[in-house]
Design a protein around this motif. Structure first.
Motif, PDB file in Angstrom:
ATOM      1  N   ALA A   1       0.999   1.151 -10.525  1.00 55.42           N
ATOM      2  CA  ALA A   1       0.385   0.063  -9.597  1.00 55.42           C
ATOM      3  C   ALA A   1       0.578   0.085  -8.129  1.00 55.42           C
ATOM      4  O   ALA A   1      -0.279   0.056  -7.449  1.00 55.42           O
ATOM      5  CB  ALA A   1       0.614  -1.289 -10.284  1.00 55.42           C
ATOM      6  N   PHE A   2       1.885   0.344  -7.818  1.00 52.94           N
ATOM      7  CA  PHE A   2       2.211   0.174  -6.306  1.00 52.94           C
ATOM      8  C   PHE A   2       3.601   0.806  -5.988  1.00 52.94           C
ATOM      9  O   PHE A   2       3.685   1.536  -4.832  1.00 52.94           O
ATOM     10  CB  PHE A   2       2.257  -1.125  -5.845  1.00 52.94           C
ATOM     11  CG  PHE A   2       3.206  -2.086  -6.691  1.00 52.94           C
ATOM     12  CD1 PHE A   2       4.561  -2.007  -6.106  1.00 52.94           C
ATOM     13  CD2 PHE A   2       2.910  -2.775  -7.547  1.00 52.94           C
ATOM     14  CE1 PHE A   2       5.415  -2.897  -6.694  1.00 52.94           C
ATOM     15  CE2 PHE A   2       3.880  -3.592  -8.271  1.00 52.94           C
ATOM     16  CZ  PHE A   2       5.037  -3.604  -7.900  1.00 52.94           C
ATOM     17  N   LEU A   3       4.347   1.083  -6.972  1.00 52.97           N
ATOM     18  CA  LEU A   3       5.699   1.746  -6.291  1.00 52.97           C
ATOM     19  C   LEU A   3       5.697   3.055  -5.911  1.00 52.97           C
ATOM     20  O   LEU A   3       6.325   3.817  -4.991  1.00 52.97           O
ATOM     21  CB  LEU A   3       6.786   1.647  -7.323  1.00 52.97           C
ATOM     22  CG  LEU A   3       7.287   0.166  -7.912  1.00 52.97           C
ATOM     23  CD1 LEU A   3       8.359   0.172  -8.817  1.00 52.97           C
ATOM     24  CD2 LEU A   3       8.160  -0.515  -6.389  1.00 52.97           C
ATOM     25  N   ASP A   4       4.821   3.975  -6.375  1.00 57.56           N
ATOM     26  CA  ASP A   4       4.618   5.246  -6.274  1.00 57.56           C
ATOM     27  C   ASP A   4       3.596   5.671  -4.676  1.00 57.56           C
ATOM     28  O   ASP A   4       3.709   6.814  -4.354  1.00 57.56           O
ATOM     29  CB  ASP A   4       3.911   6.028  -7.390  1.00 57.56           C
ATOM     30  CG  ASP A   4       4.870   6.139  -8.460  1.00 57.56           C
ATOM     31  OD1 ASP A   4       6.054   6.154  -8.282  1.00 57.56           O
ATOM     32  OD2 ASP A   4       4.259   6.680  -9.635  1.00 57.56           O
ATOM     33  N   ASP A   5       3.178   4.490  -4.342  1.00 49.76           N
ATOM     34  CA  ASP A   5       2.312   4.492  -2.993  1.00 49.76           C
ATOM     35  C   ASP A   5       3.300   4.030  -2.064  1.00 49.76           C
ATOM     36  O   ASP A   5       3.420   2.613  -2.027  1.00 49.76           O
ATOM     37  CB  ASP A   5       0.951   3.481  -3.065  1.00 49.76           C
ATOM     38  CG  ASP A   5       0.401   3.870  -1.861  1.00 49.76           C
ATOM     39  OD1 ASP A   5      -0.119   4.764  -1.384  1.00 49.76           O
ATOM     40  OD2 ASP A   5       0.297   2.756  -1.204  1.00 49.76           O
ATOM     41  N   PRO A   6       3.939   4.687  -1.051  1.00 48.57           N
ATOM     42  CA  PRO A   6       4.680   4.239   0.018  1.00 48.57           C
ATOM     43  C   PRO A   6       4.196   2.999   0.853  1.00 48.57           C
ATOM     44  O   PRO A   6       4.913   1.957   0.926  1.00 48.57           O
ATOM     45  CB  PRO A   6       4.981   5.505   0.848  1.00 48.57           C
ATOM     46  CG  PRO A   6       4.757   6.719   0.061  1.00 48.57           C
ATOM     47  CD  PRO A   6       3.703   6.222  -0.795  1.00 48.57           C
ATOM     48  N   ARG A   7       2.936   2.939   1.029  1.00 44.45           N
ATOM     49  CA  ARG A   7       2.526   1.883   1.863  1.00 44.45           C
ATOM     50  C   ARG A   7       2.489   0.685   1.155  1.00 44.45           C
ATOM     51  O   ARG A   7       2.935  -0.417   1.391  1.00 44.45           O
ATOM     52  CB  ARG A   7       1.144   2.225   2.380  1.00 44.45           C
ATOM     53  CG  ARG A   7       0.550   1.103   3.349  1.00 44.45           C
ATOM     54  CD  ARG A   7      -1.082   1.608   3.819  1.00 44.45           C
ATOM     55  NE  ARG A   7      -1.502   0.520   4.436  1.00 44.45           N
ATOM     56  CZ  ARG A   7      -2.272  -0.399   4.237  1.00 44.45           C
ATOM     57  NH1 ARG A   7      -2.473  -0.542   2.743  1.00 44.45           N
ATOM     58  NH2 ARG A   7      -2.866  -1.291   4.900  1.00 44.45           N
ATOM     59  N   THR A   8       1.874   0.661   0.004  1.00 43.97           N
ATOM     60  CA  THR A   8       1.866  -0.638  -0.680  1.00 43.97           C
ATOM     61  C   THR A   8       3.177  -1.004  -1.275  1.00 43.97           C
ATOM     62  O   THR A   8       3.645  -2.242  -1.228  1.00 43.97           O
ATOM     63  CB  THR A   8       0.885  -0.103  -2.223  1.00 43.97           C
ATOM     64  OG1 THR A   8      -0.297   0.492  -1.880  1.00 43.97           O
ATOM     65  CG2 THR A   8       0.639  -1.521  -3.107  1.00 43.97           C
ATOM     66  N   ARG A   9       4.082  -0.158  -1.633  1.00 41.81           N
ATOM     67  CA  ARG A   9       5.383  -0.478  -1.972  1.00 41.81           C
ATOM     68  C   ARG A   9       5.953  -1.053  -0.770  1.00 41.81           C
ATOM     69  O   ARG A   9       6.924  -2.010  -0.968  1.00 41.81           O
ATOM     70  CB  ARG A   9       6.346   0.989  -2.290  1.00 41.81           C
ATOM     71  CG  ARG A   9       7.671   0.544  -2.566  1.00 41.81           C
ATOM     72  CD  ARG A   9       8.265   2.193  -2.659  1.00 41.81           C
ATOM     73  NE  ARG A   9       9.780   1.697  -2.879  1.00 41.81           N
ATOM     74  CZ  ARG A   9      10.445   2.238  -4.066  1.00 41.81           C
ATOM     75  NH1 ARG A   9       9.855   3.034  -4.976  1.00 41.81           N
ATOM     76  NH2 ARG A   9      11.846   2.044  -4.222  1.00 41.81           N
ATOM     77  N   ALA A  10       5.752  -0.642   0.445  1.00 42.77           N
ATOM     78  CA  ALA A  10       6.439  -1.338   1.583  1.00 42.77           C
ATOM     79  C   ALA A  10       5.730  -2.844   1.814  1.00 42.77           C
ATOM     80  O   ALA A  10       6.687  -3.819   1.978  1.00 42.77           O
ATOM     81  CB  ALA A  10       5.974  -0.493   2.853  1.00 42.77           C
TER      82      ALA A  10
END
Length: 254
Positions: A194-203
């Motif tokens: 969902a989001f952890l693998d995407d650096p921008r969304t994770r941040a």
């Protein structure tokens, strides 16, 4: 001492699987429930699936449950999220309550979310609490169509928290502690996709839900708390929303 018998929904992966594993390792009998790879197969977004869960668990348990761990959930921008997270969870708890009543030390717990205090929509939460599933589903779809689909998941969890706080009183009268565990962001395959693998969304998520003890958190820590809440050791706590979030709730609401 009789072997404790537990039913765990959402047991095929993530927090549900980790909780089922911990309970089984303690010597308990665990009835794993999910839409796949489980002892009882049931789709809790539908009335038929909820009926299948209850009948399947009743048959597998022999008519007695010592604990229910309601983990199954969705985080999609969809009315299915409301149907599962709120109405499916309540149907699980209420449907299996007669089996809990047959046990000497019954316990129940549901999984909530830290996000309920961060990004929920009050209108959708109130719609859920009317207990009109079709109306709540319509409200969820309206949010999605308005571009606010991300609010559906936390809103379903906020509604669940409020329902549980009220329901816990009558459950306590029947001798059944009922609580919820609200994880922060933990390292599951679902969260990665969902989001952890995407650096921008994770941040962005890390900034919205700061976790001083680490981001993302460990799945086993949440599973351990869930397992304790349905153990015989938890004899005097009910109606509580326990934040297993690495300190996020305390940071956001000091």
């Amino acid at each position: 001492m009789e072997t404790r018998i537990y039913a765990v929904t959402g047991a095929a992966s993530g927090i549900g699987a980790a909780t089922a594993d911990q309970l089984a390792a303690s010597g308990a009998k665990v009835i794993r429930c999910d839409v796949r790879d489980a002892d009882v197969l049931a789709d809790l977004t539908t009335p038929e699936g909820r009926d299948s869960l209850v009948s399947g668990v009743a048959a597998a348990s022999g008519g007695r449950l010592d604990g229910v761990v309601a983990v199954a959930g969705l985080a999609l921008p969809s009315d299915l999220t409301v149907r599962l997270n709120f109405f499916g969870t309540i149907a699980t708890l209420e449907g299996l309550r007669p089996l809990l009543a047959a046990a000497e030390q019954p316990r129940a717990v549901a999984v909530s979310s830290l996000s309920a205090i961060v990004a929920a929509d009050e209108g959708l939460a109130r719609a859920c609490l009317t207990m009109d599933e079709d109306a709540a589903a319509t409200a969820a779809r309206a949010l999605v169509e308005a571009g606010h689909g991300r609010a559906v998941y936390p809103s379903s969890k906020l509604a669940l928290n409020r329902w549980l706080r009220r329901a816990a009183l009558s459950w306590a009268g029947a001798g059944i502690p009922l609580n919820a565990v609200a994880p922060g962001v933990v390292d599951t395959l679902t969260a990665r996709a969902a989001f952890l693998d995407d650096p921008r969304t994770r941040a962005l998520v890390a900034a919205a839900m700061p976790q001083p003890l680490g981001f993302p958190g460990p799945v086993d820590a949440v599973a351990s708390l869930l397992a304790w809440t349905v153990s015989a050791a938890n004899s005097f706590m009910t109606g509580q929303i326990l934040y297993a979030d690495g300190g996020a709730e305390a940071t956001l609401r000091p």
